[in-house]
Design a protein around this motif. Structure first.
Motif, PDB file in Angstrom:
ATOM      1  N   LEU A 633      -1.691   4.888 -48.426  1.00  0.00           N
ATOM      2  CA  LEU A 633      -1.491   4.337 -49.765  1.00  0.00           C
ATOM      3  C   LEU A 633      -0.411   5.088 -50.544  1.00  0.00           C
ATOM      4  O   LEU A 633       0.100   4.570 -51.539  1.00  0.00           O
ATOM      5  N   HIS A 634      -0.067   6.296 -50.107  1.00  0.00           N
ATOM      6  CA  HIS A 634       0.850   7.137 -50.871  1.00  0.00           C
ATOM      7  C   HIS A 634       2.045   7.549 -50.022  1.00  0.00           C
ATOM      8  O   HIS A 634       1.933   7.715 -48.803  1.00  0.00           O
ATOM      9  N   ASP A 635       3.174   7.708 -50.681  1.00  0.00           N
ATOM     10  CA  ASP A 635       4.349   8.317 -50.061  1.00  0.00           C
ATOM     11  C   ASP A 635       4.282   9.809 -50.348  1.00  0.00           C
ATOM     12  O   ASP A 635       4.473  10.242 -51.485  1.00  0.00           O
ATOM     13  N   GLY A 636       3.999  10.597 -49.319  1.00  0.00           N
ATOM     14  CA  GLY A 636       3.793  12.014 -49.521  1.00  0.00           C
ATOM     15  C   GLY A 636       2.317  12.332 -49.619  1.00  0.00           C
ATOM     16  O   GLY A 636       1.451  11.445 -49.551  1.00  0.00           O
ATOM     17  N   PRO A 637       1.968  13.595 -49.803  1.00  0.00           N
ATOM     18  CA  PRO A 637       0.575  14.019 -49.747  1.00  0.00           C
ATOM     19  C   PRO A 637      -0.298  13.392 -50.827  1.00  0.00           C
ATOM     20  O   PRO A 637       0.157  13.114 -51.940  1.00  0.00           O
TER      21      PRO A 637
END
Length: 751
Positions: A633-637
């Motif tokens: 769902l996220h770009d990156g952590p």
């Protein structure tokens, strides 16, 4: 592990700086690519090593390569060579991380750096030509400078340590600082050195930061040189940084008396003063400062008596003034005389904010002026404050500039001035002046009042708190439990859609504070971490169980578990079990198969985990079943998680480094779009079923806390408390528990 632990090129680093492990062959004194940093150690002898998540991940440039470069804004007074030198330094990947712009007063240092920031916006197509913050520190203290810089960078911090923690995100930034030598103002003469030592020197230890600092030769500059001896210095008193022909053409356009460019080169301020001085004769062989001293004497001698009185009045202000307020000062002579006197000064850097410049002019005027009678000036300034119907001063209707001048004189007359207890004055005066007055009181040994402590924690020197109502709201939060009468008064003035129910300061200085709702056998309790782990009553914040000491200085997340204990996620991404009152956080071996995680939340007998790749998972410990959305769902952590029961199932909320807030239910597809999104990393999320419906809370790195009831897109509240929010919890009664570095607060929506 290959690489060397280094201090990033700073000297005499002390205990308040971070240390970094760099790849072999990287020069720690130069510019260090983010992907060449293997990890870091926070301050402290026992600090645990943090692997750097961007190691070996070169940053991609988000700006299209074919975007046309913007044109450069004009740079007058022949300063193009200096401008080109600064641009070259910015783009020199082998250059030092510090560039100090030096020169005498009037040499155009501030103008040059303002031009640099305009020429190099944060979204410039060329990554090497980006300035991310332009901080003017005139009149600021360490605290106000820190709060403003964090605000400019899209972060929130009340102390340099908080700011350094926030800057460990690996984002390259260039920071420009102007007017360092005027920090604090005359009332706090050691402030430039303090800002250099306590704020700027630590920033220079961060390998991916660049600093451009305006500072003339003196103690503050010496501090910077001590920590970065290889830093670049651009001295505008050196003639090579000013084109003689362009400078001469610029001088010819000055109005007033004719200026000989050969006798004023290379100082624009000297030329502007010469244009206002009849019969000016200067020796070009002398230094610019020596010529300015001689010219100031000629200028002062030639002034009419009335204008002398107006300029003497201006010199008593201890800071820039508008012509309107200047005209009301004793001896100023009124509006017309002040207007004539202003025409005899070089134009101010900011429109209608006048002070004597260059410095040699201020020195010359002060030499003929008797010592300032601050108590008398205080009463003269107070005479211009409007009067209420009952005869009292109407501080709310007064000009913030006048209130700031009143407070400056009151503080100079008595550092412990009773005016620092006047809430209406603090709410309506210019915030930087209030912060400086509290600093002066602190330096004089005055015991801190509840209001002084609330002001420090609120960090009101930020653009978001420009309105008195917003300032009152955040002061209400920090005064709760310290001075409930003042807190109630601030709440009434703020008329906000939220208020603070309780405020529990950290038991140990420096925290850290975190919080989580109890589950399983701890249902109905609040886990509260403030150097030790306690059980507390969520309705009051009162502790119900003595704390178990914890030594982790930088925890990332805390959660209760169905086993009666807790889990703590540390800064390196390690999930550890904590025994609480004899109950374990997780049975032996239960955590070993979960893999690397960046966020955690407990719910019944399950754990929700966030991962470095942006994915989330719901892990039922009793069955071993794991569920997750099909795609990350996220770009990156993932940086924050919350979970609650809803709609016959489990509802998860996640926040990420990408600034997005998503909700999803295990076994069901997520919503088609995030429920919220801002251009800053999410630091905390929570949701809960309350009597008024589902309540969603999310906080971002710039300090914004947003509370929204489910389905009410335009209701709720946006709150800024002055410090980063590290964790959130929503109780069944509708309280939002927010953990900040120095306290845990309980908030509630009104209506």
């Amino acid at each position: 592990m290959n690489g060397t632990a280094v201090d990033s090129g700073t000297q005499g680093q002390g205990d308040n700086l971070w240390r970094y492990r760099l790849d072999e062959g990287v020069d720690p004194a130069g510019r260090v690519p983010v992907h060449a940093v293997q990890g870091s150690w926070p301050p402290g002898a026992d600090a645990a090593y943090r692997p750097h998540p961007r190691h070996r991940r070169p940053l991609a440039d988000p700006v299209p390569a074919d975007a046309p470069p913007p044109g450069l804004p004009p740079l007058g007074a022949g300063r193009r060579p200096a401008g080109r030198a600064l641009l070259s330094w910015l783009e020199d990947t082998r250059g030092p991380r510090l560039c100090r712009v030096a020169g005498s007063s009037g040499s155009g240092r501030t103008h040059l750096l303002t031009w640099l920031a305009a020429a190099c916006p944060p979204d410039h197509p060329r990554p090497g030509r980006r300035v991310h913050a332009l901080l003017d520190v005139e009149g600021l203290t360490v605290r106000s400078a820190t709060a403003r810089l964090a605000d400019l960078l899209g972060l929130t911090a009340g102390t340099p340590a908080d700011l350094l923690e926030a800057l460990q995100d690996g984002t390259p930034r260039t920071i420009v600082v102007t007017d360092l030598d005027r920090a604090g103002g005359p009332a706090l003469p050691g402030t430039p050195e303090r800002i250099a030592a306590e704020l700027l020197a630590p920033l220079l230890s961060v390998p991916w930061l660049l600093l451009v600092v305006e500072a003339g030769h003196g103690p503050a500059a010496d501090r910077l040189t001590a920590v970065a001896p290889g830093g670049a210095v651009l001295d505008l008193d050196q003639p090579q940084w000013t084109d003689p022909a362009q400078y001469g053409a610029w001088c010819a356009r000055l109005t007033g008396h004719q200026v000989d460019p050969a006798t004023t080169h290379p100082s624009p301020g000297l030329a502007q003063l010469a244009a206002r001085t009849p019969g000016a004769v200067l020796d070009p062989a002398r230094t610019p400062a020596e010529r300015a001293t001689a010219l100031a004497d000629t200028w002062w001698t030639a002034l009419p008596e009335a204008e002398r009185g107006a300029l003497t009045a201006l010199s008593t202000a201890d800071g820039p003034l508008s012509t309107e307020l200047w005209a009301t000062l004793p001896g100023a002579g009124g509006e017309q005389v002040v207007k004539s006197a202003a025409d005899l000064l070089p134009p101010p850097p900011m429109a209608d904010r006048w002070r004597l410049r260059p410095d040699e002019v201020a020195d010359r005027v002060a030499a003929d002026r008797p010592p300032v009678d601050h108590p008398a000036m205080m009463w003269e300034v107070a005479g211009g404050i409007p009067v209420r119907a009952d005869g009292g001063p109407d501080l709310a209707a007064s000009d913030p500039e006048r209130l700031a001048l009143l407070l400056r004189h009151a503080s100079a007359a008595d550092p412990a001035s009773p005016m620092l207890d006047e809430l209406d004055l603090l709410l309506h005066a210019e915030p930087a002046t209030v912060t400086a007055a509290f600093q002066r009181a602190e330096d004089a040994g005055t015991p801190a009042t509840a209001l002084a402590e609330a002001w420090r924690l609120a960090a009101p020197d930020r653009a978001a708190l420009a309105r008195p109502a917003d300032r009152a709201a955040v002061l209400h939060a920090w005064l709760t439990g310290r001075d409930d009468t003042s807190a109630a008064y601030c709440a009434e003035l703020a008329a906000a859609r939220w208020h603070t129910v309780w405020n529990r300061p950290a038991a140990a200085a420096g925290g850290p504070c975190m919080t989580a709702l109890g589950i399983g056998p701890r249902t109905g309790s609040l886990l509260l971490l403030d150097g030790a782990l306690h059980l507390a009553d969520p309705a009051t914040g009162e502790l119900s169980l003595p704390g178990a000491p914890l030594t982790e200085p930088h925890p990332r997340a805390l959660t209760a578990t169905a086993f009666g204990g807790a889990l703590l996620l540390d800064a390196s991404g390690t999930l550890g079990s904590i025994t609480l009152d004899g109950a374990v956080g997780a049975p032996p071996g239960a955590l070993e198969t979960l893999g690397p995680c960046t966020a955690v939340a407990g719910h019944h007998d399950a754990l929700v985990l966030g991962h470095p790749d942006g994915s989330t998972s719901h892990n039922t410990l009793s069955t071993g079943v794991t569920r997750r959305p099909e795609t990350p769902l996220h770009d990156g952590p993932v940086t924050a998680l919350g979970v609650t029961d809803a709609d016959g199932g489990t509802l998860v909320v996640s926040g990420g480094e990408d600034g997005r807030v998503w909700t999803w239910m295990p076994g069901r597809p997520p919503l088609p779009a995030p429920v919220d999104q801002r251009p800053h990393p999410v630091t905390a999320t929570a949701l809960g079923a309350t009597p008024a419906g589902l309540l969603l809370a999310a906080a971002w790195s710039d300090g914004l806390l947003r509370l929204r009831r489910w389905g009410e897109r335009h209701r709720g509240a946006d709150i800024r408390l002055g410090a980063p929010i590290r964790s959130l919890a929503v109780t069944p009664d509708g309280l939002v528990i927010a953990a900040l570095p120095e306290a845990v607060l309980a908030l509630t929506l009104v209506g």
